[in-house]
Design an enzyme around this catalytic site. Structure first.
Site, mmCIF file in Angstrom:
data_model
loop_
_atom_site.group_PDB
_atom_site.id
_atom_site.type_symbol
_atom_site.label_atom_id
_atom_site.label_comp_id
_atom_site.label_asym_id
_atom_site.label_seq_id
_atom_site.Cartn_x
_atom_site.Cartn_y
_atom_site.Cartn_z
ATOM 1 N N ASP A 51 -3.231 4.580 -2.142
ATOM 2 C CA ASP A 51 -4.295 5.095 -1.283
ATOM 3 C C ASP A 51 -4.695 6.523 -1.675
ATOM 4 O O ASP A 51 -3.827 7.402 -1.779
ATOM 5 C CB ASP A 51 -3.772 5.095 0.163
ATOM 6 C CG ASP A 51 -4.863 5.358 1.173
ATOM 7 O OD1 ASP A 51 -5.779 4.539 1.275
ATOM 8 O OD2 ASP A 51 -4.790 6.397 1.872
ATOM 9 N N GLU A 83 -6.551 3.742 -5.813
ATOM 10 C CA GLU A 83 -7.839 3.737 -5.141
ATOM 11 C C GLU A 83 -8.564 4.966 -5.696
ATOM 12 O O GLU A 83 -8.164 6.109 -5.419
ATOM 13 C CB GLU A 83 -7.672 3.865 -3.625
ATOM 14 C CG GLU A 83 -9.016 3.775 -2.921
ATOM 15 C CD GLU A 83 -9.011 4.294 -1.496
ATOM 16 O OE1 GLU A 83 -9.873 3.878 -0.714
ATOM 17 O OE2 GLU A 83 -8.160 5.135 -1.154
ATOM 18 N N ASP A 87 0.852 -1.180 0.000
ATOM 19 C CA ASP A 87 0.000 0.000 0.000
ATOM 20 C C ASP A 87 0.895 1.239 0.000
ATOM 21 O O ASP A 87 1.835 1.319 0.802
ATOM 22 C CB ASP A 87 -0.871 -0.021 1.275
ATOM 23 C CG ASP A 87 -2.305 0.377 1.014
ATOM 24 O OD1 ASP A 87 -2.500 1.473 0.490
ATOM 25 O OD2 ASP A 87 -3.207 -0.415 1.359
ATOM 26 N N HIS A 108 -11.043 -3.770 3.199
ATOM 27 C CA HIS A 108 -10.946 -3.397 4.617
ATOM 28 C C HIS A 108 -11.775 -2.164 4.965
ATOM 29 O O HIS A 108 -11.863 -1.813 6.145
ATOM 30 C CB HIS A 108 -9.478 -3.168 4.958
ATOM 31 C CG HIS A 108 -8.938 -1.979 4.223
ATOM 32 N ND1 HIS A 108 -8.756 -1.972 2.849
ATOM 33 C CD2 HIS A 108 -8.590 -0.740 4.651
ATOM 34 C CE1 HIS A 108 -8.317 -0.796 2.469
ATOM 35 N NE2 HIS A 108 -8.205 -0.029 3.544
ATOM 36 N N ASP A 109 -12.328 -1.472 3.962
ATOM 37 C CA ASP A 109 -13.177 -0.300 4.230
ATOM 38 C C ASP A 109 -14.655 -0.623 4.102
ATOM 39 O O ASP A 109 -15.498 0.281 4.195
ATOM 40 C CB ASP A 109 -12.869 0.822 3.219
ATOM 41 C CG ASP A 109 -11.511 1.458 3.441
ATOM 42 O OD1 ASP A 109 -10.982 1.369 4.571
ATOM 43 O OD2 ASP A 109 -10.976 2.033 2.482
HETATM 44 O O1 TEU Z 1 -9.768 5.126 2.068
HETATM 45 C C1 TEU Z 1 -10.110 6.309 1.433
HETATM 46 C C2 TEU Z 1 -11.507 6.634 1.434
HETATM 47 O O2 TEU Z 1 -12.031 7.145 0.470
HETATM 48 C C3 TEU Z 1 -12.233 6.399 2.695
HETATM 49 O O3 TEU Z 1 -12.818 7.592 3.044
HETATM 50 C C4 TEU Z 1 -13.217 5.358 2.533
HETATM 51 O O4 TEU Z 1 -14.076 5.684 1.474
HETATM 52 C C5 TEU Z 1 -14.046 5.254 3.766
HETATM 53 O O5 TEU Z 1 -13.215 4.941 4.808
HETATM 54 C C6 TEU Z 1 -15.035 4.180 3.610
HETATM 55 O O6 TEU Z 1 -15.775 4.145 4.746
HETATM 56 C C7 TEU Z 1 -8.404 4.918 2.207
HETATM 57 C C8 TEU Z 1 -8.133 3.633 2.946
HETATM 58 O O7 TEU Z 1 -8.568 2.542 2.189
HETATM 59 C C9 TEU Z 1 -8.734 3.725 4.300
HETATM 60 O O8 TEU Z 1 -8.594 2.536 5.026
HETATM 61 C C10 TEU Z 1 -8.045 4.853 5.021
HETATM 62 O O9 TEU Z 1 -8.654 5.040 6.275
HETATM 63 C C11 TEU Z 1 -8.087 6.158 4.244
HETATM 64 O O10 TEU Z 1 -7.766 5.974 2.869
HETATM 65 C C12 TEU Z 1 -7.079 7.122 4.790
HETATM 66 O O11 TEU Z 1 -5.791 6.713 4.476
#
Ligand code: TEU
Length: 597
Positions: free
Chosen positions: A239, A293, A137, A369-370
């Site tokens: 990211d 992303e 990442d 993971h999100d």
């Molecule tokens: O996520 C980016 C993002 O757009 C987040 O706001 C996501 O849509 C939201 O958490 C969904 O509920 C990335 C990573 O994948 C995330 O784990 C990180 O917390 C975030 O960036 C900050 O680095």
């Protein structure tokens, strides 16, 4: 689409008799040419099945309750056995873990909880020995406030690191509003008394945004990327990379964005200039995978990232699919995604396929993971339907064009944990949204209810290895509660059952490996208006396959369209038997991949 059972039945009978004059549709002729041999080096990432590992929750080797690299090393044979070929690891770098590693304090070190650089070297070696590639990442929109650069930057306005971040001196007045994703007040500007200035943080206060407009900062990032590539890693998942460039005059957000700040953030003035510079200085020198992303990226913007002629990135993953069934722009995600519209779902994935029909390359995912667990969000996790719906979603992921990103644990059919209490959550997003809502006097019980379906920790509960204490994840106290259903849903039990979700996933990766039509074949949606069944064909030269997915917990008949003739036994079927017929009698959540003549 019009189709007649009698015609289809005739075609089927002819096909089964082995003497059918299959009515070739034009699709076959329009199929994209197979990649040339000369291009072979560049296309490994198109043929890949990416398996995402959330290291914190995968396997703990030392009993501290947190997954680690040694634990992951002990599971490499398992991962290899899945038939995947690329592993994407969520951040493993030095971090105080305000946002589970997405707040990096040292880009060239391994997080203490996860182990040492020697462990990482052993992991990389173990992966490469097994023919697995590793994607890390890259989190460079922001760092941790505990990064040395930020400590220097905030120490004095004259610091040589001052311009590594975005500062707004207080004598210029209060800066224009910027919305933060994780801040308890939703404010992306934090006042820092030491130098009487505000700094920008799109995410938490402990995640200050790096200043990409500063060429020195960009060179630091490129050098760090080369450090990892020179070690031998095979790619980066980037990211929120669309957010890196900012108009440093920080004007009000233009009205045309209608308050959609994510979309505004993804349209910084020099974004594509920086991506091309990154390609020139780093990516072009290695044969690596790069995937953005695509937060804030729309269908209209997508090719700007991945058109090969532009020399930026290989792939991007979009958020449109994740938005199906959610109220757009609802920061608290209060509407729990219950039944969603399959028509909308089909429309989103069909439109995104079309974008890359001629150039560029797509991706497909249903969880990470999100996100909540895919079986809970897109399938039906009640015991009667859990396994079948998990297998159906796996079938979808592995039969679409575009590289599948498959989230670890989904191969077991893991489900949401659905915490009743806010205190059970560890995720900064859920906890801070709760605090914000509390301060605003909002409906907290409605929020907790909605988080049972949407909260990120649902996808982060520890991996369920076996039925022993703590699911075999740790000998200590797990950092996040383990889903109590581990007694039934676990890898050890599923290994022994040839009909398990796990073994189905293995068959699905094998099918994609064996049939290149599933990777490169042209995609064509069938029966678009059917609200229950998602069906499509894939065509590559003379090779053609039909995918039929019953996205419901009821039986549905589905008539074969005119002109399609089945060409043999299913490549994949998540039920034990299949009877060819002019109208397929689909069981709840039945998934079929059928060769066509
Ligand atoms: O996520 C980016 C993002 O757009 C987040 O706001 C996501 O849509 C939201 O958490 C969904 O509920 C990335 C990573 O994948 C995330 O784990 C990180 O917390 C975030 O960036 C900050 O680095």
């Amino acid at each position: 689409m019009k189709y007649f059972a009698t015609t289809a039945a005739a075609a089927l009978l002819l096909a089964l008799a082995g003497c059918g004059q299959t009515q070739q549709k034009n699709e076959a002729n329009q199929a994209a040419a197979p990649p040339s041999a000369a291009g072979q080096n560049e296309i490994w990432w198109k043929e890949a099945v990416v398996y995402q590992v959330y290291p914190r929750s995968y396997k703990d080797s030392n009993g501290d309750g947190v997954g680690d690299l040694r634990g992951l090393i002990s599971k490499l044979d398992y991962i290899k056995s899945l038939g995947v070929n690329v592993i994407w690891l969520n951040p493993i770098y030095g971090s105080p873990n305000d946002d589970n590693g997405y707040d990096i304090s040292d880009y060239r070190a391994i997080m203490k909880d996860f182990g040492t650089m020697a462990d990482f070297d052993a992991l990389l070696k173990g992966m490469h020995q097994r023919g697995l590639k590793v994607v890390l990442d890259l989190v460079v929109n922001h760092s941790s406030d505990e990064h040395e650069w930020f400590k220097q930057s905030r120490s004095a306005r004259t610091s040589p690191y001052r311009d590594y971040y975005h500062w707004w001196p207080e004598e210029k007045g209060v800066p224009n509003k910027r919305q933060s994703f994780f801040d308890v007040k939703g404010d992306a500007w934090a006042y820092d008394a030491a130098t009487k200035a505000y700094y920008l943080h799109y995410f938490s206060r402990k995640q200050p945004d790096l200043n990409w407009e500063n060429p020195k900062l960009r060179q630091e990032i490129y050098s760090m990327m080369r450090f990892w590539f020179d070690k031998g890693i095979d790619g980066f998942r980037m990211d929120v990379i669309p957010f890196i460039s900012k108009d440093t005059t920080f004007p009000p957000i233009p009205a045309k964005y209608k308050g959609d700040f994510g979309r505004f953030y993804a349209n910084g003035p020099h974004l594509h200039e920086y991506l091309r510079e990154m390609h020139r200085e780093v990516l072009s020198k290695y044969n690596v995978l790069s995937v953005a992303e695509g937060a804030g990226v729309t269908q209209a913007d997508a090719l700007e990232f991945v058109d090969p002629a532009r020399k930026e990135l290989n792939m991007l993953y979009h958020f449109d699919g994740m938005g199906v069934g959610l109220v757009p722009g609802n920061k608290y995600r209060m509407r729990a995604p219950g039944p969603y519209s399959l028509l909308e779902f089909k429309d989103v994935y069909t439109k995104w396929d079309k974008i890359f029909a001629e150039k560029g390359w797509g991706t497909v995912y249903l969880g990470n993971h999100d996100q909540p667990r895919m079986t809970t969000r897109w399938g039906d996790d009640r015991p009667a339907f859990r396994a079948a719906s998990s297998k159906l979603l796996t079938t979808f992921l592995l039969t679409m064009r575009g590289t599948p990103y498959y989230y670890g644990g989904d191969e077991l059919g893991m489900t949401n944990i659905r915490f009743d209490k806010i205190d059970d959550y560890r995720d900064i997003e859920t906890r801070n949204m709760y605090k914000q809502l509390q301060a605003e006097g909002g409906n907290l019980s409605q929020f907790v209810e909605a988080q049972k379906l949407t909260g990120r920790d649902n996808g982060r509960t520890p991996f369920q290895w076996d039925a022993t204490a703590n699911a075999g994840f740790t000998s200590g106290t797990p950092w996040l509660k383990i889903n109590p259903n581990y007694a039934q849903i676990n890898a050890a039990a599923e290994e022994k059952d040839s009909a398990s979700v796990l073994n189905y996933f293995r068959r699905a990766t094998a099918a994609r490996r064996q049939h290149k039509v599933l990777v490169y074949g042209q995609y064509a949606l069938l029966d678009a208006a059917n609200p229950h069944v998602y069906a499509y064909t894939r065509t590559l030269g003379p090779e053609k396959a039909l995918v039929v997915l019953n996205f419901t917990s009821e039986k549905h008949d589905w008539a074969l369209p005119t002109g399609l003739a089945l060409g043999g036994a299913p490549w994949l079927n998540n039920y034990p038997t299949f009877t060819p017929a002019a109208a397929l009698a689909l069981q709840p959540w039945q998934a079929l991949v059928l060769p066509l003549r």
